[in-house]
Scaffold this active site. Sequence first.
Site, PDB file in Angstrom:
ATOM      1  N   TYR A  12      38.996  39.622  34.817  1.00  0.00           N
ATOM      2  CA  TYR A  12      39.884  40.175  35.907  1.00  0.00           C
ATOM      3  C   TYR A  12      38.881  38.284  36.295  1.00  0.00           C
ATOM      4  O   TYR A  12      39.392  37.744  37.615  1.00  0.00           O
ATOM      5  CB  TYR A  12      38.140  41.030  36.587  1.00  0.00           C
ATOM      6  CG  TYR A  12      38.891  41.146  38.405  1.00  0.00           C
ATOM      7  CD1 TYR A  12      39.443  41.411  38.985  1.00  0.00           C
ATOM      8  CD2 TYR A  12      37.770  40.662  38.905  1.00  0.00           C
ATOM      9  CE1 TYR A  12      39.527  41.855  40.476  1.00  0.00           C
ATOM     10  CE2 TYR A  12      37.557  41.137  39.846  1.00  0.00           C
ATOM     11  CZ  TYR A  12      38.227  41.240  41.243  1.00  0.00           C
ATOM     12  OH  TYR A  12      38.093  41.107  42.485  1.00  0.00           O
ATOM     13  N   LYS A  34      41.022  35.586  38.576  1.00  0.00           N
ATOM     14  CA  LYS A  34      40.407  35.019  40.295  1.00  0.00           C
ATOM     15  C   LYS A  34      40.132  33.627  39.943  1.00  0.00           C
ATOM     16  O   LYS A  34      40.993  33.240  41.174  1.00  0.00           O
ATOM     17  CB  LYS A  34      39.008  35.784  40.838  1.00  0.00           C
ATOM     18  CG  LYS A  34      39.990  37.318  40.605  1.00  0.00           C
ATOM     19  CD  LYS A  34      40.753  37.423  41.734  1.00  0.00           C
ATOM     20  CE  LYS A  34      41.077  38.850  42.400  1.00  0.00           C
ATOM     21  NZ  LYS A  34      42.676  39.030  43.502  1.00  0.00           N
TER      22      LYS A  34
END
Length: 270
Positions: free
Chosen positions: A162, A166
């Site tokens: 994750y 990002k």
Amino acid sequence: MDLSGRGVSAVIVTGGGTGIGRATSLAFAARGADVAVNYRVSRDDAEDTARECRAHGVRAVAIAADVGTDDDCRRLVAEAAEQFDREVDVLVNNAAATRFVPHTRLDDLSAQDFADIYRTNVIGAYQMIRAVAPGMRVAGRGAVVNVASIAGLFGGGSSVAYGASKAGLINLTRSLARALGPVIRVNVVCPGFVSTRWYTDRLSAQDYEAAVQQVEDTTPLQLAAVPEDIAGGIAFLCSPEAAVITGESLIMDAGAHLELAMSRRVVGKE
């Protein structure tokens, strides 16, 4: 910032039915823009959000699409333009995916996990921008805001994949800001902790309250953000007041990154 009649007219918010997406959809509607509320599975939430948007006197519609599928992205943009009788001139890439895996448990995060997360968080954002860009060029204006996270700046977040996705989204923002100017502006917001179902659906009531308290105790502003806080920043970046801003990363975390940066320096000295 009343956007009606000021260059912003038709908006797509991916993952627009809940959390930051919902607050953003409502923020644009309150400012006079028509809103396409995208969803993949949460139809009822998206329909409710669209209904609340229409209460502001604008047009709003919930549209199902999986941003990880290019054909869906192109259909979503075409359907929104048809619904609003004009080209989409604002895109908010808010849809996101993750797995909750402690960063130290490397064997619990697979290559498929990375692929699934990147498919939505990076590839999906790219495909949506690619789909909406031709119409923005026709309209002669366009603003894109990607929703990243401070996890992409400091290597935190719900999983290594994750945080890495990002970081990729932040870099994608800078690349496309350069490539799509001068007609299309591309910026990114990087929230910290935000009080949404992202946390409440996964934590017990006691653990959630403890998490909020920790944020309030450790951030310079002593504040745990709510979705409306982030939506305001997104709306600003899409407004005429931000006409000279592109390729920018707006950190919206009540100052948490200041404490993270300091703690890293201290650890480095030790």
